[in-house]
Design an enzyme around this catalytic site. Sequence first.
Site, PDB file in Angstrom:
ATOM      1  N   SER A  90     107.591 147.771  89.020  1.00  0.00           N
ATOM      2  CA  SER A  90     108.106 147.279  90.027  1.00  0.00           C
ATOM      3  C   SER A  90     108.336 146.305  90.534  1.00  0.00           C
ATOM      4  O   SER A  90     108.101 145.012  89.495  1.00  0.00           O
ATOM      5  CB  SER A  90     108.454 147.775  91.390  1.00  0.00           C
TER       6      SER A  90
ATOM      7  N   TYR B  52     117.941 144.196  94.521  1.00  0.00           N
ATOM      8  CA  TYR B  52     116.822 144.408  92.976  1.00  0.00           C
ATOM      9  C   TYR B  52     115.802 145.022  93.958  1.00  0.00           C
ATOM     10  O   TYR B  52     114.776 146.136  93.349  1.00  0.00           O
ATOM     11  CB  TYR B  52     116.580 143.195  92.903  1.00  0.00           C
TER      12      TYR B  52
ATOM     13  N   LYS C  23     113.694 148.335  93.948  1.00  0.00           N
ATOM     14  CA  LYS C  23     112.002 148.101  93.169  1.00  0.00           C
ATOM     15  C   LYS C  23     111.521 149.034  94.343  1.00  0.00           C
ATOM     16  O   LYS C  23     110.226 149.689  94.028  1.00  0.00           O
ATOM     17  CB  LYS C  23     111.558 146.507  93.318  1.00  0.00           C
TER      18      LYS C  23
END
Length: 331
Positions: free
Chosen positions: A190, A219, A223
């Site tokens: 992550s 993004y 994550k």
Amino acid sequence: MGQGLSSTQFYVFGKKHFTETGYIKHIKKYADPLQKAAGIRFGAEGADGVDMTGKVVLVTGANSGIGKELATYAAAKGAKLYMLCRSKDRAEKAKNEIMEATLNDNINILLADMGELAQVRKMVAELQEKEPKVDCLVCNAGALFNDRRESSEGNEITFASHLLGGSYLLSQLLLPQLKASESGRVIFVSSGGMYNTKFPSWEIATNASKEKYDGQFAYAYAKRGQVLLAEELAKSVPEVSWVSSHPGWCSTDAVDAAYGENKKYLEPMRSAWEGAEGIAWLMSTQSGLESGEFYLDRSPQPKHVAFGSFTKNKPEEVQEMMDKLKSAAGL
């Protein structure tokens, strides 16, 4: 206000822990040995004592950056390594470099774009014909784009490569092999960027409207989704260990491409190995692995640093994410 506080707290927390300065501070607390490079072979001077002989290790995005460091580490420890990559040429070049550095010739390449679900299925089928078990799967593939990109299947590519295809579908298809291992584990690589946000509605996370695209948040959503995914799978599939982790702020080609001159705000940055080292420990440790946790530098970390509940999802929101992932993956 909530987003501003969240971003500020994330940055302050990151400057303390995610930089090279943070890494140097953290390693002083390590109980297990530390080595200074990925390619130090088992038994060689400076090695950490880890032996992965007989282990089958899969690393996605293994031809560069953090992924290449993790692939090199596994090969140096004697594992049977599968490099899951998108580009044949880049994969072959990286494979040759890893073989030369580690003297391990038991390295294999499987080609697939993790953002293309059909390719993930085809690649897994090919692997399952060869391997009855998988000891460690590292879901590392993906990139951060400042412009919106779409897969051939119509999925926004950041979401698809990091979360839908590259983490959820891949790990679910490999469950028989992971369960066949005595210590099967999955590591979702992550990012500290997930501290900026909770997982939003499915429509926002997938950018279904195709409007108001923000690559940084696309993004971060993916994550945060990986962190939640590890939590949920740790409960529903306890036979396998599931963790999420992040490498801190590292100097890699991917970071250069995403941040350009703005990367100066992340300095002093870690080397690729300094970022990968704690994840390498997760690949091999035989004790202390806490399934469902989010790691940095070998230690579980808080999953929220923001004010109040701004980055926290309600149970029903997490369940919706899991249901939508299953449906979108065709499982």
